[in-house]
Design an enzyme around this catalytic site. Structure first.
Site, PDB file in Angstrom:
ATOM      1  N   TYR A 167       0.833  -1.194   0.000  1.00  0.00           N
ATOM      2  CA  TYR A 167       0.000   0.000   0.000  1.00  0.00           C
ATOM      3  C   TYR A 167       0.867   1.243   0.000  1.00  0.00           C
ATOM      4  O   TYR A 167       2.004   1.235   0.450  1.00  0.00           O
ATOM      5  CB  TYR A 167      -0.973   0.013   1.187  1.00  0.00           C
ATOM      6  CG  TYR A 167      -0.344   0.345   2.500  1.00  0.00           C
ATOM      7  CD1 TYR A 167      -0.206   1.666   2.911  1.00  0.00           C
ATOM      8  CD2 TYR A 167       0.126  -0.658   3.334  1.00  0.00           C
ATOM      9  CE1 TYR A 167       0.372   1.976   4.120  1.00  0.00           C
ATOM     10  CE2 TYR A 167       0.691  -0.350   4.549  1.00  0.00           C
ATOM     11  CZ  TYR A 167       0.815   0.961   4.935  1.00  0.00           C
ATOM     12  OH  TYR A 167       1.388   1.272   6.125  1.00  0.00           O
ATOM     13  N   CYS A 168       0.307   2.300  -0.541  1.00  0.00           N
ATOM     14  CA  CYS A 168       0.946   3.609  -0.583  1.00  0.00           C
ATOM     15  C   CYS A 168      -0.127   4.636  -0.223  1.00  0.00           C
ATOM     16  O   CYS A 168      -1.294   4.293  -0.089  1.00  0.00           O
ATOM     17  CB  CYS A 168       1.500   3.899  -1.970  1.00  0.00           C
ATOM     18  SG  CYS A 168       2.694   2.681  -2.549  1.00  0.00           S
ATOM     19  N   THR A 169       0.251   5.886  -0.134  1.00  0.00           N
ATOM     20  CA  THR A 169      -0.712   6.921   0.217  1.00  0.00           C
ATOM     21  C   THR A 169      -1.812   7.015  -0.827  1.00  0.00           C
ATOM     22  O   THR A 169      -2.987   6.931  -0.529  1.00  0.00           O
ATOM     23  CB  THR A 169      -0.016   8.286   0.384  1.00  0.00           C
ATOM     24  OG1 THR A 169       1.000   8.143   1.364  1.00  0.00           O
ATOM     25  CG2 THR A 169      -0.990   9.347   0.825  1.00  0.00           C
ATOM     26  N   ILE A 185      -4.147   4.403   0.748  1.00  0.00           N
ATOM     27  CA  ILE A 185      -4.760   4.688   2.044  1.00  0.00           C
ATOM     28  C   ILE A 185      -5.779   5.820   1.936  1.00  0.00           C
ATOM     29  O   ILE A 185      -6.810   5.803   2.598  1.00  0.00           O
ATOM     30  CB  ILE A 185      -3.667   5.025   3.091  1.00  0.00           C
ATOM     31  CG1 ILE A 185      -2.807   3.792   3.367  1.00  0.00           C
ATOM     32  CG2 ILE A 185      -4.271   5.568   4.376  1.00  0.00           C
ATOM     33  CD1 ILE A 185      -3.555   2.592   3.891  1.00  0.00           C
ATOM     34  N   CYS A 204       2.504   2.176  -5.732  1.00  0.00           N
ATOM     35  CA  CYS A 204       2.254   0.734  -5.585  1.00  0.00           C
ATOM     36  C   CYS A 204       1.974   0.076  -6.928  1.00  0.00           C
ATOM     37  O   CYS A 204       2.285  -1.095  -7.109  1.00  0.00           O
ATOM     38  CB  CYS A 204       1.097   0.482  -4.644  1.00  0.00           C
ATOM     39  SG  CYS A 204       1.558   0.713  -2.928  1.00  0.00           S
TER      40      CYS A 204
END
Length: 109
Positions: free
Chosen positions: A60-62, A92, A67
């Protein structure tokens, strides 16, 4: 195994390690990247590949863009050495919009 950036999150780091554990049974790996291009050198390490071997990987990434590239690269480099590579679509940010109460997320974005 979950790969992500864990800055400011409520996860317990093991001493002198990029491994984090929340007690949920999942192993968390923080590549400790300053920029997305650091992912290739992190993945090239034998230690990293040993940790990921035969595991199902969630990344996961922001916002999810990094990703997309990183998960494609991980699949290309490790192929059948991992049981699967998945990512949190939209990162996220999208997850927290879908689950305003935070859902299963523990920490801050």
């Amino acid at each position: 195994t979950i790969i992500g950036r864990f800055d400011g999150q409520q996860l317990r780091k093991e001493k002198s390690s990029s491994k984090t554990n929340t007690g949920t049974g999942a192993e968390y790996l923080d590549p400790l990247m300053r920029k997305s291009t650091d992912f290739k050198s992190w993945l090239a390490k034998d230690e990293t590949q040993d940790k990921l071997k035969d595991k199902t990987v969630l990344m996961y990434c922001t916002g999810g863009i990094r990703c997309e590239r990183a998960s494609a690269y991980l699949k290309e480099e490790m192929g059948d050495k991992v049981d699967g590579v998945f990512q949190l679509q939209g990162g996220i940010e999208r997850y927290l919009k879908a689950f305003p109460d935070g859902g299963f997320w523990r920490g801050k974005n």
